[in-house]
Design a protein around this motif. Structure first.
Motif, PDB file in Angstrom:
ATOM      1  N   ARG A 154       1.974 -24.834  10.788  1.00 36.33           N
ATOM      2  CA  ARG A 154       0.910 -24.041  11.402  1.00 36.33           C
ATOM      3  C   ARG A 154      -0.163 -23.686  10.375  1.00 36.33           C
ATOM      4  O   ARG A 154      -1.359 -23.795  10.639  1.00 36.33           O
ATOM      5  CB  ARG A 154       1.483 -22.773  12.049  1.00 36.33           C
ATOM      6  CG  ARG A 154       0.488 -22.057  12.957  1.00 36.33           C
ATOM      7  CD  ARG A 154       0.877 -20.602  13.166  1.00 36.33           C
ATOM      8  NE  ARG A 154       0.824 -19.851  11.931  1.00 36.33           N
ATOM      9  CZ  ARG A 154      -0.301 -19.455  11.327  1.00 36.33           C
ATOM     10  NH1 ARG A 154      -1.486 -19.734  11.835  1.00 36.33           N
ATOM     11  NH2 ARG A 154      -0.246 -18.770  10.207  1.00 36.33           N
ATOM     12  N   VAL A 155       0.262 -23.291   9.180  1.00 37.69           N
ATOM     13  CA  VAL A 155      -0.685 -22.954   8.120  1.00 37.69           C
ATOM     14  C   VAL A 155      -1.481 -24.195   7.698  1.00 37.69           C
ATOM     15  O   VAL A 155      -2.694 -24.136   7.498  1.00 37.69           O
ATOM     16  CB  VAL A 155       0.043 -22.309   6.914  1.00 37.69           C
ATOM     17  CG1 VAL A 155      -0.889 -22.187   5.713  1.00 37.69           C
ATOM     18  CG2 VAL A 155       0.583 -20.932   7.305  1.00 37.69           C
ATOM     19  N   ALA A 156      -0.794 -25.337   7.582  1.00 40.58           N
ATOM     20  CA  ALA A 156      -1.486 -26.578   7.201  1.00 40.58           C
ATOM     21  C   ALA A 156      -2.540 -26.951   8.245  1.00 40.58           C
ATOM     22  O   ALA A 156      -3.664 -27.349   7.900  1.00 40.58           O
ATOM     23  CB  ALA A 156      -0.478 -27.711   7.026  1.00 40.58           C
ATOM     24  N   LEU A 157      -2.199 -26.806   9.521  1.00 39.29           N
ATOM     25  CA  LEU A 157      -3.173 -27.086  10.583  1.00 39.29           C
ATOM     26  C   LEU A 157      -4.341 -26.102  10.509  1.00 39.29           C
ATOM     27  O   LEU A 157      -5.492 -26.490  10.708  1.00 39.29           O
ATOM     28  CB  LEU A 157      -2.513 -27.026  11.968  1.00 39.29           C
ATOM     29  CG  LEU A 157      -2.058 -28.359  12.559  1.00 39.29           C
ATOM     30  CD1 LEU A 157      -0.977 -29.026  11.730  1.00 39.29           C
ATOM     31  CD2 LEU A 157      -1.581 -28.185  13.998  1.00 39.29           C
ATOM     32  N   GLY A 158      -4.043 -24.833  10.221  1.00 36.71           N
ATOM     33  CA  GLY A 158      -5.104 -23.839  10.085  1.00 36.71           C
ATOM     34  C   GLY A 158      -6.053 -24.146   8.936  1.00 36.71           C
ATOM     35  O   GLY A 158      -7.276 -24.044   9.078  1.00 36.71           O
ATOM     36  N   ASP A 159      -5.482 -24.542   7.801  1.00 37.44           N
ATOM     37  CA  ASP A 159      -6.319 -24.917   6.651  1.00 37.44           C
ATOM     38  C   ASP A 159      -7.193 -26.124   6.986  1.00 37.44           C
ATOM     39  O   ASP A 159      -8.380 -26.167   6.647  1.00 37.44           O
ATOM     40  CB  ASP A 159      -5.448 -25.216   5.424  1.00 37.44           C
ATOM     41  CG  ASP A 159      -4.842 -23.961   4.809  1.00 37.44           C
ATOM     42  OD1 ASP A 159      -5.400 -22.857   4.993  1.00 37.44           O
ATOM     43  OD2 ASP A 159      -3.793 -24.088   4.136  1.00 37.44           O
ATOM     44  N   ALA A 160      -6.604 -27.117   7.650  1.00 36.10           N
ATOM     45  CA  ALA A 160      -7.374 -28.306   8.035  1.00 36.10           C
ATOM     46  C   ALA A 160      -8.456 -27.952   9.054  1.00 36.10           C
ATOM     47  O   ALA A 160      -9.576 -28.481   9.004  1.00 36.10           O
ATOM     48  CB  ALA A 160      -6.442 -29.372   8.602  1.00 36.10           C
ATOM     49  N   ALA A 161      -8.132 -27.044   9.968  1.00 36.84           N
ATOM     50  CA  ALA A 161      -9.107 -26.613  10.976  1.00 36.84           C
ATOM     51  C   ALA A 161     -10.329 -25.992  10.308  1.00 36.84           C
ATOM     52  O   ALA A 161     -11.471 -26.302  10.659  1.00 36.84           O
ATOM     53  CB  ALA A 161      -8.457 -25.614  11.941  1.00 36.84           C
ATOM     54  N   ARG A 162     -10.087 -25.149   9.332  1.00 36.83           N
ATOM     55  CA  ARG A 162     -11.203 -24.504   8.625  1.00 36.83           C
ATOM     56  C   ARG A 162     -12.051 -25.543   7.888  1.00 36.83           C
ATOM     57  O   ARG A 162     -13.280 -25.489   7.916  1.00 36.83           O
ATOM     58  CB  ARG A 162     -10.684 -23.461   7.657  1.00 36.83           C
ATOM     59  CG  ARG A 162     -11.816 -22.811   6.845  1.00 36.83           C
ATOM     60  CD  ARG A 162     -11.529 -21.395   6.582  1.00 36.83           C
ATOM     61  NE  ARG A 162     -12.468 -20.840   5.626  1.00 36.83           N
ATOM     62  CZ  ARG A 162     -13.462 -20.020   5.945  1.00 36.83           C
ATOM     63  NH1 ARG A 162     -13.653 -19.679   7.208  1.00 36.83           N
ATOM     64  NH2 ARG A 162     -14.255 -19.537   5.031  1.00 36.83           N
ATOM     65  N   ALA A 163     -11.397 -26.505   7.240  1.00 37.28           N
ATOM     66  CA  ALA A 163     -12.145 -27.549   6.528  1.00 37.28           C
ATOM     67  C   ALA A 163     -13.008 -28.354   7.496  1.00 37.28           C
ATOM     68  O   ALA A 163     -14.157 -28.684   7.192  1.00 37.28           O
ATOM     69  CB  ALA A 163     -11.181 -28.457   5.780  1.00 37.28           C
ATOM     70  N   ILE A 164     -12.477 -28.642   8.676  1.00 38.76           N
ATOM     71  CA  ILE A 164     -13.244 -29.363   9.692  1.00 38.76           C
ATOM     72  C   ILE A 164     -14.448 -28.536  10.137  1.00 38.76           C
ATOM     73  O   ILE A 164     -15.561 -29.051  10.264  1.00 38.76           O
ATOM     74  CB  ILE A 164     -12.345 -29.716  10.896  1.00 38.76           C
ATOM     75  CG1 ILE A 164     -11.373 -30.831  10.502  1.00 38.76           C
ATOM     76  CG2 ILE A 164     -13.183 -30.123  12.113  1.00 38.76           C
ATOM     77  CD1 ILE A 164     -10.270 -31.076  11.519  1.00 38.76           C
ATOM     78  N   ALA A 165     -14.227 -27.249  10.370  1.00 38.19           N
ATOM     79  CA  ALA A 165     -15.326 -26.379  10.814  1.00 38.19           C
ATOM     80  C   ALA A 165     -16.433 -26.321   9.771  1.00 38.19           C
ATOM     81  O   ALA A 165     -17.614 -26.402  10.108  1.00 38.19           O
ATOM     82  CB  ALA A 165     -14.806 -24.978  11.123  1.00 38.19           C
TER      83      ALA A 165
END
Length: 197
Positions: free
Chosen positions: A162-173
């Protein structure tokens, strides 16, 4: 398509979140809140999560809960939020759930969540596919409460993922949806047009 830019908070750690998920949208059938509410008792039983419902009229949500025969246990209906309050709600949650059934032109709510390092569990529909990325979100078939249950439970039961997906989500944004990135892409488009004329 170049969407409107999203506000990217200065600080958005993906870890250390409250044990809750967020639905952000109006209470209208195409947004799929009824699908989430049908899934909610099992999600709550298996995870102990809380659900924050933002952007919907509280009375309409209460009527929907009654019509569906679903208890409001663990549900916080916060109504319409200011942009800053919505950002705060997103920054504190473990996931955004976007169970829309269709007719979405673009997944703006997903980009808002991504900016807050918040992974999304969202319907696999045309309007969201442009934003959904397997490194930052989980796509589910629209209109299927059981699929929503499994996706949400699997996500929150695996905190490192979940944290890895959150970090990736922020990078995408930051890369795709923040104003500086949009300005760069517009500049490239203008340069290409100027070369082609």
């Amino acid at each position: 398509v170049i969407p409107n830019g999203v506000l990217v908070p200065d600080d958005a750690p993906a870890d250390g979140r409250e044990h809750r998920i967020v639905f952000a949208g109006r209470q209208e059938p195409r947004k799929g809140l009824q699908v989430l509410l049908r899934a909610w008792p099992e999600i709550r039983r298996r995870t102990g999560l809380r659900l924050t419902i933002a952007g919907s009229d509280p009375l309409a949500v209460r009527l929907l809960l009654t019509r569906l025969g679903v208890s409001d246990e663990g549900i916080d209906v916060v109504g319409f939020l200011s942009q800053s309050d919505l950002t705060e709600a997103l920054l504190g949650a473990k996931a955004l759930v976007a169970p829309s059934l269709g007719q979405e032109s673009f997944g703006m709510v997903l980009t808002r969540a991504f900016a807050c390092a918040l992974p999304a569990v969202a319907s696999d529909i045309p309007g969201y596919r442009e934003v959904l990325d397997p490194s930052a979100s989980v796509a589910v078939p629209p209109g299927q409460p059981s699929a929503l249950v499994e996706a949400v439970c699997a996500l929150v039961d695996d905190e490192p993922r979940r944290v890895a997906l959150g970090d990736a989500a922020r990078a995408i944004a930051v890369d795709r949806y923040a104003w500086p990135g949009i300005a760069r892409r517009l500049e490239q488009i203008y340069e290409q047009v100027a070369r082609d004329t």
